[in-house]
Design an enzyme around this catalytic site. Structure first.
Site, short mmCIF file in Angstrom:
data_model
loop_
_atom_site.label_atom_id
_atom_site.label_comp_id
_atom_site.label_asym_id
_atom_site.label_seq_id
_atom_site.Cartn_x
_atom_site.Cartn_y
_atom_site.Cartn_z
N ASP A 35 -2.96 28.35 -5.96
CA ASP A 35 -3.88 27.22 -5.96
C ASP A 35 -3.18 25.80 -5.82
OD1 ASP A 35 -6.12 28.51 -6.42
OD2 ASP A 35 -6.14 28.78 -8.74
N LYS A 57 -7.82 24.55 -4.32
CA LYS A 57 -9.22 24.02 -4.59
C LYS A 57 -8.96 22.65 -5.19
CE LYS A 57 -11.07 28.43 -6.23
NZ LYS A 57 -11.80 29.36 -7.09
N MET A 173 -12.32 19.64 -15.70
CA MET A 173 -12.71 19.69 -14.47
C MET A 173 -14.24 18.87 -14.52
SD MET A 173 -12.39 23.61 -13.11
CE MET A 173 -13.50 23.99 -14.53
#
Length: 501
Positions: A35, A57, A173
């Site tokens: 990631d 991402k 996030m």
């Protein structure tokens, strides 16, 4: 061969916060699927033939959709490969590791999950914020910051319960939804004066922490241009940051330092920079090519009793010499009649690791200093063996040869490693390097050869640190402006020079 998948939590970003088991999984993997938030330096620990698949991402920007990631790791395992799925933080803390595990289970693929330190805990820790504290918070709650875009309530988030708990709230996030988060908490009764911290790039050298209150945090974030990845901490524990902020007080915190050394020699300096909070950018400029089937070295070892001195000039030279001893069925006892000389403390330390304390170690990592110590004690009847690099300086061999017999045996060669030219130029162009270190004349020469003399001007705004006078002189010959030279010609001396700057 039956494949297997390891779902590995890579931790919040600090290189050393990966678990030992996670590191083992990287080392034995045939494929690493990683990631954006997993420290890219972990890939260096993989096998030379390991396949790397990036599925990073960023916020609202997925290099590969989750269904495709599931498919990749499953298909690679079905090929009989060991797959390490490297995920930032912990696989099960908003890492979608549970979904990946379900797919693997449904397709009969063997898998294990290796926990990682979640940024909700580790990130707050590095920001000087304990997620719990007896006087301030007896519980903590980790909440996804991904909210619906249609302004409807997320049914799984009980804002009233969150607003009325005294525990620490951590939203992952969630910076894009910061205004909604703060508004919902205040609406449900959370005090508008509750301390809030925004922690960006937690645990990394470029960590940034902004503090505010629940009422003002959105305006603060806009003013300070806060971007993902950022975690949001809400609670009284934020007020402890001034007392517990250990990480940002490290002497090299926020500094980017380019390390130019051979591939086998860079780890010591890189590790010291990391431990001191800095960002080491490792640029191997030379490769060590060991001479295989070295019959000349074997012959001199067979006749080792003819020699009175053994001079070892580098860690590489030590390793190759003692490995050859072992290969020939000998050990340090074969050197009992010799005086052992080492250029530099690092070379002496490596000799000590082989069970021998060097007899002569000059104060500086320079051939001239060793000769100054040898000159008064060498006799014409002495015989000196010097196994070392083919392209090393001739000074020591020539000077000792004026006094007694000296036998130079080439055991390895340093060759330029041009494979990272574009990467180096790209890093230099970014203009965020604070220092560049040169630990030998050869690294100066090879670095210039790699980037090209036409690109020397790219170093004009970077502080050049030299390990000693010989290296400094070489740098000047290439029109490089040495900012400072280490007082003691060692890796520790270079680090000390940077810290004191």
């Amino acid at each position: 061969m039956k494949g297997k998948v390891y779902l590995v939590g890579a931790g919040p970003g600090d290189y050393k916060l990966l678990t030992l088991k996670g590191l083992e999984c990287i080392k034995k993997a045939d494929v690493v699927v990683y990631d954006r938030l997993a420290n890219i330096n972990y890939l260096k620990e993989a096998k030379p033939d390991c396949e790397f698949i990036y599925v990073g991402k960023a916020s609202s920007n997925h290099a590969l959709p989750q269904d495709d990631i599931n498919r990749v790791i499953a298909d690679k395992a079905k090929e009989g490969k060991i797959v390490t799925r490297l995920k930032g933080g912990d696989p099960y803390v908003f890492g979608r590791g549970g979904e990946e595990g379900e797919v693997l289970f449904s397709e009969g693929i063997d898998f294990e999950v290796i926990p990682g330190i979640t940024s909700a805990i580790g990130g707050l820790c590095y920001a000087g914020i304990p997620i719990t504290h007896r006087d301030h918070a007896s519980s903590f709650h980790v909440i996804t910051g991904h909210l619906r875009d249609d302004d409807k309530e997320n049914p799984e988030i009980n804002w009233n319960a969150l607003a009325n708990t005294n525990g620490t709230l951590v939203f992952l996030m969630g910076v894009a939804n910061l205004e909604k988060i703060s508004a919902n908490l205040i609406k449900e009764g959370k005090s508008k004066d509750t301390p809030v911290a925004l922690v960006s790039w937690a645990t990394r050298y470029n960590q940034r922490v902004i503090t505010s209150t629940l009422e003002n945090v959105y305006e603060t974030a806009v003013r300070e241009n806060v971007k993902p990845p950022t975690l949001i901490a809400v609670g009284e524990v934020v007020g402890l940051r001034d007392k517990l902020n250990f990480f940002e007080n490290k002497p090299l915190f926020g500094k980017s330092i380019m390390v130019t050394r051979s591939r086998t020699q860079s780890s010591s300096l890189v590790e010291k920079i990391m431990d001191l909070g800095g960002n080491p950018i490792e640029i191997p400029t030379i490769k060590i090519d060991k001479f295989e089937d070295n019959t000349e070295l074997e012959n001199e070892i067979k006749n080792i009793k003819e020699y009175t001195y053994l001079v070892l000039t580098s860690k590489n030279g030590v390793d190759i010499f003692f490995d050859k001893l072992d290969e020939m069925g000998l050990d340090s006892r074969a050197l009992a009649n010799l005086k052992i000389c080492a250029i530099g403390s690092a070379t002496a330390k490596e000799i000590k690791n082989r069970g021998i304390n060097a007899d002569i170690v000059p104060g500086k990592f320079i051939a001239e200093y060793l000769f100054d110590e040898l000159k008064p004690i060498l006799k014409s009847t002495d015989k000196v063996l010097m196994p070392r690099a083919k392209n090393a300086r001739d000074f020591l061999v020539d000077k000792i040869g004026e006094i007694c017999e000296v036998k130079e045996v080439h055991t390895y060669e340093t060759v330029v490693d041009p494979t990272r030219r574009e990467e180096v130029l790209e890093v230099l162009t970014k203009d965020d390097i604070n220092y560049i270190t040169f630990a030998s004349s050869s690294t100066v020469k090879n670095f210039v050869e790699i980037i090209g003399k036409e690109n020397i001007d790219k170093l004009s705004n970077i502080k050049i640190i030299s390990i000693g006078p010989i290296t400094t002189q070489t740098a000047k010959e290439f029109n490089l402006n040495v900012y400072k030279e280490a007082e003691v010609a060692t890796i520790d001396g270079m680090v000390k020079t940077i810290i004191e700057d």
